[in-house]
Design a protein around this motif. Structure first.
Motif, PDB file in Angstrom:
ATOM      1  N   GLU A   1       0.814  -1.212   0.000  1.00  0.00           N
ATOM      2  CA  GLU A   1       0.000   0.000   0.000  1.00  0.00           C
ATOM      3  C   GLU A   1       0.851   1.266   0.000  1.00  0.00           C
ATOM      4  O   GLU A   1       0.568   2.218  -0.714  1.00  0.00           O
ATOM      5  N   SER A   2       1.912   1.297   0.796  1.00  0.00           N
ATOM      6  CA  SER A   2       2.690   2.525   0.965  1.00  0.00           C
ATOM      7  C   SER A   2       3.773   2.714  -0.091  1.00  0.00           C
ATOM      8  O   SER A   2       4.121   3.839  -0.415  1.00  0.00           O
ATOM      9  N   MET A   3       4.308   1.608  -0.625  1.00  0.00           N
ATOM     10  CA  MET A   3       5.409   1.719  -1.606  1.00  0.00           C
ATOM     11  C   MET A   3       5.258   0.780  -2.800  1.00  0.00           C
ATOM     12  O   MET A   3       5.499   1.175  -3.928  1.00  0.00           O
ATOM     13  N   GLY A   4       4.899  -0.472  -2.539  1.00  0.00           N
ATOM     14  CA  GLY A   4       4.915  -1.491  -3.585  1.00  0.00           C
ATOM     15  C   GLY A   4       4.092  -1.154  -4.804  1.00  0.00           C
ATOM     16  O   GLY A   4       4.520  -1.365  -5.942  1.00  0.00           O
ATOM     17  N   ARG A   5       2.921  -0.590  -4.607  1.00  0.00           N
ATOM     18  CA  ARG A   5       2.064  -0.273  -5.759  1.00  0.00           C
ATOM     19  C   ARG A   5       2.681   0.793  -6.657  1.00  0.00           C
ATOM     20  O   ARG A   5       2.397   0.851  -7.851  1.00  0.00           O
ATOM     21  N   PHE A   6       3.541   1.612  -6.111  1.00  0.00           N
ATOM     22  CA  PHE A   6       4.218   2.623  -6.930  1.00  0.00           C
ATOM     23  C   PHE A   6       5.432   2.012  -7.639  1.00  0.00           C
ATOM     24  O   PHE A   6       5.748   2.387  -8.761  1.00  0.00           O
ATOM     25  N   GLU A   7       6.087   1.086  -6.970  1.00  0.00           N
ATOM     26  CA  GLU A   7       7.241   0.420  -7.573  1.00  0.00           C
ATOM     27  C   GLU A   7       6.836  -0.443  -8.761  1.00  0.00           C
ATOM     28  O   GLU A   7       7.634  -0.660  -9.665  1.00  0.00           O
ATOM     29  N   THR A   8       5.601  -0.943  -8.783  1.00  0.00           N
ATOM     30  CA  THR A   8       5.128  -1.798  -9.877  1.00  0.00           C
ATOM     31  C   THR A   8       4.141  -1.067 -10.796  1.00  0.00           C
ATOM     32  O   THR A   8       3.520  -1.695 -11.652  1.00  0.00           O
ATOM     33  N   TYR A   9       4.007   0.227 -10.637  1.00  0.00           N
ATOM     34  CA  TYR A   9       3.012   0.986 -11.403  1.00  0.00           C
ATOM     35  C   TYR A   9       3.240   0.859 -12.909  1.00  0.00           C
ATOM     36  O   TYR A   9       2.295   0.626 -13.660  1.00  0.00           O
ATOM     37  N   LEU A  10       4.476   1.015 -13.351  1.00  0.00           N
ATOM     38  CA  LEU A  10       4.755   0.943 -14.780  1.00  0.00           C
ATOM     39  C   LEU A  10       4.413  -0.435 -15.332  1.00  0.00           C
ATOM     40  O   LEU A  10       3.841  -0.540 -16.424  1.00  0.00           O
ATOM     41  N   ASP A  11       4.711  -1.505 -14.604  1.00  0.00           N
ATOM     42  CA  ASP A  11       4.362  -2.853 -15.054  1.00  0.00           C
ATOM     43  C   ASP A  11       2.859  -2.987 -15.261  1.00  0.00           C
ATOM     44  O   ASP A  11       2.405  -3.553 -16.255  1.00  0.00           O
ATOM     45  N   ARG A  12       2.087  -2.470 -14.322  1.00  0.00           N
ATOM     46  CA  ARG A  12       0.631  -2.535 -14.444  1.00  0.00           C
ATOM     47  C   ARG A  12       0.134  -1.657 -15.587  1.00  0.00           C
ATOM     48  O   ARG A  12      -0.790  -2.020 -16.309  1.00  0.00           O
ATOM     49  N   TRP A  13       0.765  -0.499 -15.769  1.00  0.00           N
ATOM     50  CA  TRP A  13       0.394   0.398 -16.875  1.00  0.00           C
ATOM     51  C   TRP A  13       0.624  -0.314 -18.207  1.00  0.00           C
ATOM     52  O   TRP A  13      -0.241  -0.299 -19.087  1.00  0.00           O
ATOM     53  N   VAL A  14       1.793  -0.915 -18.378  1.00  0.00           N
ATOM     54  CA  VAL A  14       2.136  -1.617 -19.618  1.00  0.00           C
ATOM     55  C   VAL A  14       1.172  -2.781 -19.851  1.00  0.00           C
ATOM     56  O   VAL A  14       0.723  -3.011 -20.982  1.00  0.00           O
ATOM     57  N   ALA A  15       0.822  -3.512 -18.797  1.00  0.00           N
ATOM     58  CA  ALA A  15      -0.119  -4.624 -18.936  1.00  0.00           C
ATOM     59  C   ALA A  15      -1.475  -4.129 -19.432  1.00  0.00           C
ATOM     60  O   ALA A  15      -2.141  -4.799 -20.227  1.00  0.00           O
ATOM     61  N   GLU A  16      -1.869  -2.954 -19.015  1.00  0.00           N
ATOM     62  CA  GLU A  16      -3.170  -2.396 -19.410  1.00  0.00           C
ATOM     63  C   GLU A  16      -3.135  -1.679 -20.757  1.00  0.00           C
ATOM     64  O   GLU A  16      -4.083  -1.748 -21.526  1.00  0.00           O
ATOM     65  N   HIS A  17      -2.015  -0.992 -21.054  1.00  0.00           N
ATOM     66  CA  HIS A  17      -1.954  -0.117 -22.231  1.00  0.00           C
ATOM     67  C   HIS A  17      -1.040  -0.628 -23.335  1.00  0.00           C
ATOM     68  O   HIS A  17      -0.918   0.030 -24.370  1.00  0.00           O
ATOM     69  N   GLY A  18      -0.374  -1.736 -23.116  1.00  0.00           N
ATOM     70  CA  GLY A  18       0.554  -2.266 -24.109  1.00  0.00           C
ATOM     71  C   GLY A  18       1.951  -1.728 -23.887  1.00  0.00           C
ATOM     72  O   GLY A  18       2.153  -0.743 -23.171  1.00  0.00           O
ATOM     73  N   PRO A  19       2.939  -2.374 -24.527  1.00  0.00           N
ATOM     74  CA  PRO A  19       4.335  -2.017 -24.269  1.00  0.00           C
ATOM     75  C   PRO A  19       4.782  -0.690 -24.892  1.00  0.00           C
ATOM     76  O   PRO A  19       5.783  -0.121 -24.486  1.00  0.00           O
ATOM     77  N   ARG A  20       4.022  -0.196 -25.863  1.00  0.00           N
ATOM     78  CA  ARG A  20       4.423   1.037 -26.555  1.00  0.00           C
ATOM     79  C   ARG A  20       3.266   2.021 -26.605  1.00  0.00           C
ATOM     80  O   ARG A  20       2.115   1.620 -26.769  1.00  0.00           O
ATOM     81  N   PRO A  21       3.573   3.298 -26.521  1.00  0.00           N
ATOM     82  CA  PRO A  21       2.522   4.304 -26.702  1.00  0.00           C
ATOM     83  C   PRO A  21       1.960   4.221 -28.118  1.00  0.00           C
ATOM     84  O   PRO A  21       2.639   3.742 -29.032  1.00  0.00           O
ATOM     85  N   PRO A  22       0.741   4.696 -28.326  1.00  0.00           N
ATOM     86  CA  PRO A  22       0.198   4.728 -29.685  1.00  0.00           C
ATOM     87  C   PRO A  22       1.057   5.593 -30.588  1.00  0.00           C
ATOM     88  O   PRO A  22       1.661   6.569 -30.141  1.00  0.00           O
ATOM     89  N   ALA A  23       1.116   5.219 -31.847  1.00  0.00           N
ATOM     90  CA  ALA A  23       1.910   5.993 -32.814  1.00  0.00           C
ATOM     91  C   ALA A  23       1.352   7.408 -32.912  1.00  0.00           C
ATOM     92  O   ALA A  23       0.144   7.620 -32.888  1.00  0.00           O
ATOM     93  N   ARG A  24       2.253   8.357 -32.994  1.00  0.00           N
ATOM     94  CA  ARG A  24       1.852   9.756 -33.164  1.00  0.00           C
ATOM     95  C   ARG A  24       1.879  10.101 -34.651  1.00  0.00           C
ATOM     96  O   ARG A  24       2.726   9.616 -35.382  1.00  0.00           O
ATOM     97  N   PRO A  25       0.983  10.992 -35.069  1.00  0.00           N
ATOM     98  CA  PRO A  25       1.018  11.447 -36.471  1.00  0.00           C
ATOM     99  C   PRO A  25       2.368  12.128 -36.765  1.00  0.00           C
ATOM    100  O   PRO A  25       2.968  12.734 -35.882  1.00  0.00           O
ATOM    101  N   ALA A  26       2.827  11.999 -37.985  1.00  0.00           N
ATOM    102  CA  ALA A  26       4.097  12.628 -38.385  1.00  0.00           C
ATOM    103  C   ALA A  26       4.043  14.119 -38.092  1.00  0.00           C
ATOM    104  O   ALA A  26       3.043  14.785 -38.347  1.00  0.00           O
ATOM    105  N   GLY A  27       5.113  14.627 -37.493  1.00  0.00           N
ATOM    106  CA  GLY A  27       5.214  16.048 -37.186  1.00  0.00           C
ATOM    107  C   GLY A  27       4.624  16.420 -35.846  1.00  0.00           C
ATOM    108  O   GLY A  27       4.717  17.551 -35.425  1.00  0.00           O
ATOM    109  N   SER A  28       3.995  15.472 -35.155  1.00  0.00           N
ATOM    110  CA  SER A  28       3.411  15.759 -33.842  1.00  0.00           C
ATOM    111  C   SER A  28       4.495  15.695 -32.787  1.00  0.00           C
ATOM    112  O   SER A  28       5.310  14.801 -32.774  1.00  0.00           O
TER     113      SER A  28
END
Length: 150
Positions: free
Chosen positions: A121-148
């Motif tokens: 609760e105090s630390m662990g959920r922040f230490e693993t936040y990126l892992d959970r984010w990647v599991a939910e959103h995929g390993p890469r951000p969506p492609a941006r339009p050229a010039g963005s």
């Protein structure tokens, strides 16, 4: 202080958090633990983190200390304490998304991290936040339009 004043202060916290965020942030994560000092003043133990679109991958890290943000959170706590002195929040969790939406959760149990309790609760959920984010959103951000740039 009424709830509308607290809501306004919370919106100022969200705005300031976004102002100090790194470029290309997609989510900000804040956690503040409020502990009373010997003379009644509040000390905040905080984590302020950001998920950032790194182009080819998600990045995650600490947002630098910002005194105005700290002061706004301390003021919000003081407002809550003025309304209910024996039942002011002790933990404030805040998530802010790039589109301006935000989620708040208040806790009333004794804060853990500031007392040296470093559990999930105090630390662990922040230490693993990126892992959970990647599991939910995929390993890469969506492609941006050229010039963005963001």
């Amino acid at each position: 202080m009424g709830k509308s004043e607290q809501q306004e202060r919370l919106e100022r916290i969200v705005g300031r958090f976004a102002e100090v965020a790194p470029p290309s942030w997609v989510r900000l994560v804040g956690n503040w633990e409020a502990s009373p000092g010997p003379t009644g003043e509040i000390t905040l133990n905080y984590l302020t983190l950001a998920v950032v679109d790194g182009g080819d991958r998600w990045l995650f890290g600490q947002v630098g200390y910002d005194e105005p943000l700290y002061d706004l959170v301390a003021q919000l706590h003081a407002m809550a304490a003025a309304d209910e002195p024996d039942h002011a929040w002790t933990v404030l969790d805040l998530e802010v998304d790039q589109d301006g939406t935000f989620r708040v959760e208040l806790g009333y149990d004794p804060p853990k991290r500031s007392r040296g309790v470093l559990d999930e609760e105090s630390m662990g959920r922040f230490e693993t936040y990126l892992d959970r984010w990647v599991a939910e959103h995929g390993p890469r951000p969506p492609a941006r339009p050229a010039g963005s740039s963001s």
